[in-house]
Scaffold this motif. Structure first.
Motif, PDB file in Angstrom:
ATOM      1  N   THR A 115       0.869  15.298   0.365  1.00 25.77           N
ATOM      2  CA  THR A 115       0.076  14.410  -0.495  1.00 25.77           C
ATOM      3  C   THR A 115       0.997  13.756  -1.521  1.00 25.77           C
ATOM      4  OG1 THR A 115      -1.849  15.840  -0.258  1.00 25.77           O
ATOM      5  CG2 THR A 115      -1.888  14.241  -2.062  1.00 25.77           C
ATOM      6  N   THR A 140       0.836  -1.195   0.000  1.00 21.11           N
ATOM      7  CA  THR A 140       0.000   0.000   0.000  1.00 21.11           C
ATOM      8  C   THR A 140       0.872   1.247   0.000  1.00 21.11           C
ATOM      9  OG1 THR A 140      -1.675  -1.199   1.250  1.00 21.11           O
ATOM     10  CG2 THR A 140      -1.821   1.199   1.251  1.00 21.11           C
ATOM     11  N   LEU A 141       0.446   2.229  -0.779  1.00 24.38           N
ATOM     12  CA  LEU A 141       1.170   3.503  -0.808  1.00 24.38           C
ATOM     13  C   LEU A 141       1.040   4.176   0.548  1.00 24.38           C
ATOM     14  CD1 LEU A 141       2.702   5.643  -2.454  1.00 24.38           C
ATOM     15  CD2 LEU A 141       0.475   6.579  -3.118  1.00 24.38           C
ATOM     16  N   LEU A 142       2.176   4.672   1.059  1.00 27.15           N
ATOM     17  CA  LEU A 142       2.179   5.228   2.412  1.00 27.15           C
ATOM     18  C   LEU A 142       3.201   6.357   2.515  1.00 27.15           C
ATOM     19  CD1 LEU A 142       1.171   4.927   5.380  1.00 27.15           C
ATOM     20  CD2 LEU A 142       3.109   3.386   5.747  1.00 27.15           C
ATOM     21  N   THR A 153      -2.109   9.174  -1.226  1.00 30.93           N
ATOM     22  CA  THR A 153      -2.005   9.040   0.227  1.00 30.93           C
ATOM     23  C   THR A 153      -1.548  10.387   0.773  1.00 30.93           C
ATOM     24  OG1 THR A 153      -1.108   7.730   2.051  1.00 30.93           O
ATOM     25  CG2 THR A 153       0.415   8.311   0.291  1.00 30.93           C
ATOM     26  N   SER A 154      -1.827  10.638   2.037  1.00 30.17           N
ATOM     27  CA  SER A 154      -1.457  11.936   2.613  1.00 30.17           C
ATOM     28  C   SER A 154      -1.139  11.782   4.095  1.00 30.17           C
ATOM     29  CB  SER A 154      -2.579  12.961   2.420  1.00 30.17           C
ATOM     30  OG  SER A 154      -3.757  12.536   3.085  1.00 30.17           O
ATOM     31  N   THR A 211      -2.753   6.366  -7.388  1.00 30.27           N
ATOM     32  CA  THR A 211      -3.145   6.164  -5.991  1.00 30.27           C
ATOM     33  C   THR A 211      -2.637   7.325  -5.135  1.00 30.27           C
ATOM     34  OG1 THR A 211      -2.998   3.777  -6.319  1.00 30.27           O
ATOM     35  CG2 THR A 211      -3.051   4.565  -4.049  1.00 30.27           C
ATOM     36  N   ARG A 227       1.119  11.059  -4.847  1.00 29.08           N
ATOM     37  CA  ARG A 227       0.402  10.324  -5.897  1.00 29.08           C
ATOM     38  C   ARG A 227       1.409   9.436  -6.629  1.00 29.08           C
ATOM     39  NH1 ARG A 227      -4.186  11.440  -9.127  1.00 29.08           N
ATOM     40  NH2 ARG A 227      -4.331  13.510  -8.167  1.00 29.08           N
TER      41      ARG A 227
END
Length: 287
Positions: free
Chosen positions: A267, A188-190, A276-277, A274, A269
């Protein structure tokens, strides 16, 4: 094979050569079995045949000689092709492969590239798949040029070979795609550990917003937006094509900036879109 020898084993369509074969057998040593010259056979017929059957025998001999000549021409062209085509094509293919390998080893980066497991697996899979498909196509095309007597035996052997190749290819492809493991496509993008170099900054000084981008698929776009409780704000920061990992972006606080609590949002991308922030704050105090 001479015409005399050919005639012994060919009765002709519907037995059309039987009368000529009987005439040849009756002539014995006068029939030129070892001659390749059609005129020798026609001369014997013209000399020794009965007048009542001479014309018919000459007609039969003419048709038989034509069939014999066609058979010789067909066998000659086929024999030349079968003798020469195999070695020539094999040698040409070998030269091409050797040239490609030599160029890759001495001019390119083949050895260093295939030292990487992912590239080596891809190369092996491509070469084996290409070879298997080429053999299948070759066998399929060759069946149209084989004699009927050869098709069953040779195609049976080719079928066994193709079965083995397809089995090995299936194993390679199954392992290759089944073992493919890219953590960036699974995780997962984090945006993690987002913080500032100092929780409190004087107006006119500088601070850094730091953090780590994990997961997702690079490259990334990084944006840091600011909001202030005093009503003013700082200029947003935009970074395109960020490779991922740790980042540190410097924030300059103007000397006239009013003391306040500044909030910021990081933030990220990834290449798949996708988002994430992560949020944080900076306390700006008077100089």
């Amino acid at each position: 094979m001479t015409f005399g020898a050919w005639l012994v084993g060919n009765a002709g369509e519907g037995g059309s050569n039987e009368r000529l074969r009987k005439f040849a057998a009756d002539r014995g040593s006068e029939w030129p079995y070892g001659s390749d010259a059609p005129v020798d056979y026609l001369k014997v017929i013209a000399t020794h045949a009965e007048p009542t059957e001479r014309k018919e025998l000459l007609d039969i001999a003419g048709k038989a000689l034509e069939q014999w000549e066609q058979g010789r021409a067909s066998a000659g062209s086929k024999g030349g092709w079968s003798v020469l085509s195999g070695p020539v094509l094999l040698a040409g293919f070998g030269i091409i492969i050797a040239a490609i390998l030599a160029w890759g080893i001495f001019q390119g980066k083949l050895l260093s590239d295939i030292a990487k497991p992912e590239l080596a697996r891809g190369l092996i899979t491509f070469l084996f798949a290409f070879s298997t498909i080429a053999i299948i196509i070759l066998v399929a095309i060759a069946t149209f040029w084989m004699d009927k007597e050869e098709v069953k035996e040779r195609f049976g052997s080719a079928k066994d070979l193709i079965t083995i190749l397809i089995g090995v290819l299936g194993t390679i492809l199954g392992f290759y795609f089944g073992a493919a493991d890219d953590p960036y496509t699974r995780s997962t993008l984090l945006a993690a550990n987002v913080t500032t170099s100092s929780p409190q900054v004087r107006a006119g000084d500088k601070a850094s917003v730091t953090g780590i981008v994990l997961g997702g698929v690079g490259p990334y776009d990084l944006n840091i937006a600011f909001t202030s409780s005093a009503g003013g704000g700082l200029t947003p920061i935009d970074v395109k094509g960020f490779a991922g990992g740790r980042f540190a972006q410097e924030v300059a606080i103007a000397s006239e900036f009013q003391p306040s609590l500044v909030g910021y949002r990081v933030t990220v991308r990834d290449a798949n879109g996708t988002l994430t922030s992560a949020d944080g704050t900076i306390s700006v105090v008077a100089r």
